[in-house]
Structure formats: structure tokens, C-alpha cells
Design a protein around this motif. Structure first.
Motif, short mmCIF file in Angstrom:
data_model
loop_
_atom_site.label_atom_id
_atom_site.label_comp_id
_atom_site.label_asym_id
_atom_site.label_seq_id
_atom_site.Cartn_x
_atom_site.Cartn_y
_atom_site.Cartn_z
N THR A 112 27.75 24.22 50.42
CA THR A 112 27.54 23.32 50.25
C THR A 112 26.82 22.88 49.23
O THR A 112 27.44 22.23 47.81
CB THR A 112 27.33 21.80 51.45
OG1 THR A 112 28.26 21.93 52.55
CG2 THR A 112 27.00 20.96 50.34
N ALA A 115 29.08 24.69 45.94
CA ALA A 115 30.70 23.08 45.73
C ALA A 115 29.66 22.29 44.99
O ALA A 115 30.36 21.46 44.06
CB ALA A 115 30.81 22.48 46.79
N ASP A 116 28.80 21.75 44.90
CA ASP A 116 28.23 19.70 44.28
C ASP A 116 27.36 21.10 42.91
O ASP A 116 27.58 20.14 42.10
CB ASP A 116 26.81 20.00 45.69
CG ASP A 116 27.13 19.31 46.92
OD1 ASP A 116 27.86 18.91 46.57
OD2 ASP A 116 25.80 19.40 47.76
N ARG A 117 27.11 21.82 43.20
CA ARG A 117 26.20 22.56 41.26
C ARG A 117 27.52 22.29 40.99
O ARG A 117 27.98 21.68 39.43
CB ARG A 117 25.73 23.33 41.70
CG ARG A 117 26.22 24.45 40.35
CD ARG A 117 25.00 25.58 40.08
NE ARG A 117 24.64 26.23 39.27
CZ ARG A 117 24.39 27.40 38.62
NH1 ARG A 117 24.47 27.97 39.88
NH2 ARG A 117 24.45 27.89 37.38
N LEU A 118 29.45 23.04 41.40
CA LEU A 118 30.38 23.28 41.03
C LEU A 118 30.68 21.92 40.18
O LEU A 118 31.70 21.55 39.18
CB LEU A 118 31.78 23.53 42.20
CG LEU A 118 31.81 25.46 41.90
CD1 LEU A 118 32.15 25.88 43.03
CD2 LEU A 118 31.63 25.83 40.47
N GLU A 119 31.01 20.29 41.33
CA GLU A 119 30.94 19.52 40.64
C GLU A 119 30.50 19.07 39.36
O GLU A 119 30.63 18.52 38.63
CB GLU A 119 31.41 18.24 41.90
CG GLU A 119 32.44 19.17 42.32
CD GLU A 119 32.57 17.41 43.45
OE1 GLU A 119 33.57 17.88 44.40
OE2 GLU A 119 31.59 17.25 44.31
N THR A 125 36.32 20.53 40.18
CA THR A 125 36.40 19.94 41.20
C THR A 125 36.85 20.42 41.84
O THR A 125 36.77 19.94 43.75
CB THR A 125 37.01 17.49 41.39
OG1 THR A 125 37.82 18.56 40.29
CG2 THR A 125 35.68 17.49 40.28
N CYS A 127 37.64 24.03 42.68
CA CYS A 127 36.77 24.76 42.92
C CYS A 127 35.96 24.11 44.24
O CYS A 127 35.97 24.83 45.25
CB CYS A 127 36.08 25.68 42.52
SG CYS A 127 37.86 26.32 40.61
N ALA A 128 35.33 23.17 43.84
CA ALA A 128 34.51 22.06 44.88
C ALA A 128 34.96 22.22 45.75
O ALA A 128 34.70 22.26 47.06
CB ALA A 128 33.37 21.05 44.37
N GLU A 129 35.70 21.57 46.23
CA GLU A 129 36.78 21.32 47.29
C GLU A 129 37.22 22.49 48.01
O GLU A 129 37.23 22.72 49.43
CB GLU A 129 38.63 20.81 46.47
CG GLU A 129 39.34 20.44 47.94
CD GLU A 129 40.34 19.78 47.11
OE1 GLU A 129 41.48 20.10 47.00
OE2 GLU A 129 39.87 18.89 46.57
N ARG A 132 34.12 24.39 50.14
CA ARG A 132 34.16 22.87 51.23
C ARG A 132 35.01 23.71 52.33
O ARG A 132 34.26 23.60 53.09
CB ARG A 132 33.95 21.46 50.54
CG ARG A 132 32.37 21.02 49.91
CD ARG A 132 33.08 19.81 50.75
NE ARG A 132 31.47 19.01 49.18
CZ ARG A 132 31.63 19.29 47.71
NH1 ARG A 132 32.62 18.75 47.00
NH2 ARG A 132 30.68 19.02 46.67
#
Length: 145
Positions: A112, A115-119, A125, A127-129, A132
């Protein structure tokens, strides 16, 4: 200065335009902005081509995504769009994320956080999805660290 056409502003016909390098090379540029047809052995030997010029650009990946989508290959199109996002990340971060996504390598919180860092840092977004989604699947399959 050369006017740049964005991938979503280009009319593409997969039957006519694919492969792009052969049929629409004017659309393809290196990450540094060089036209793809300037990538010649002569240019390499003279030092006019840098290592960064040999990488694929996010715009090229987005054009490839549009071609894939138009022929019904939606998953491939999503992969191209995620790859376009990844071009903004340092190589060592991409490798670190890859290793973190191995089964039993990370906790759900660690995934998580990735993912937060990617966004937050890279606006990645898609890749973050995916990260997750992997965290949720790993949790259901009991393959988190």
C-alpha cells in the motif's frame, strides 16, 4: 522548436499505421525529443546519440496502447499505459517494486505504501492500482510476508 503532437491527438489506423516505426516514424521521438529516424549508427559513433535516446518514450508507449486498444487487445493497451508511467521512475525503484511484488516478499502495508508513493511522487495511478490489486489478491491467497 518542433511542434509535438500528443498521442491522443493523432489519428491512427492499425491496418495502415502498424508497426509505427515502419509506417509512422514521424510520430516517434526519443525521451530527449530526437526524431526516431535520427538514431543511426553514424549518429551513435559521432556521439550524437546518448543512452537516454535509446529508451522508449512514454508517448510511444501511449501510441502503442492506442493501436492495441483499436484491435481489441485491451489488456495489452493497459500494460503499455502502465509502462508509460514507469518511464518516469528511476530504474532502481522499478527493480525494487518488482522485487516487492514477489509472493511472500511484502506486507500489505508495504505494498500500500508503494502504491501511495507511485501516485504521490510519480502520478503513476495505473501502476498504483495494479500494486493495490496485487496486495488484495496476495491477502486472499495468504501470500503476504
Amino acid at each position: 522548436m518542433v511542434a509535438v503532437t500528443l498521442p491522443d491527438q493523432v489519428e491512427l489506423d492499425p491496418r495502415r499505421d502498424y508497426p509505427l516505426a515502419a509506417h509512422r516514424p514521424e510520430l516517434l521521438r526519443t525521451p530527449t525529443g530526437k526524431p526516431i529516424d535520427e538514431l543511426t549508427m553514424e549518429a551513435v559513433l559521432s556521439g550524437d546519440v546518448a543512452a537516454e535516446d535509446l529508451r522508449i518514450s512514454p508517448d510511444t508507449l501511449r501510441l502503442q496502447a492506442r493501436i492495441a486498444e483499436q484491435v481489441g487487445r485491451t489488456q495489452l493497451a493497459r500494460n503499455f499505459r502502465r509502462a508509460a508511467e514507469l518511464t518516469a521512475l528511476p530504474d532502481d525503484l522499478v527493480l525494487s517494486i518488482y522485487n516487492s511484488l514477489r509472493p511472500n516478499a511484502s506486507t500489505k502495508q508495504q505494498l500500500t505504501d508503494i502504491a501511495d508513493r507511485l501516485e504521490r511522487e510519480y502520478s503513476a495511478t495505473l501502476c498504483a492500482e495494479l500494486v493495490r490489486e496485487a496486495a488484495d489478491v496476495y491477502e486472499r491467497r495468504d501470500i503476504l510476508a
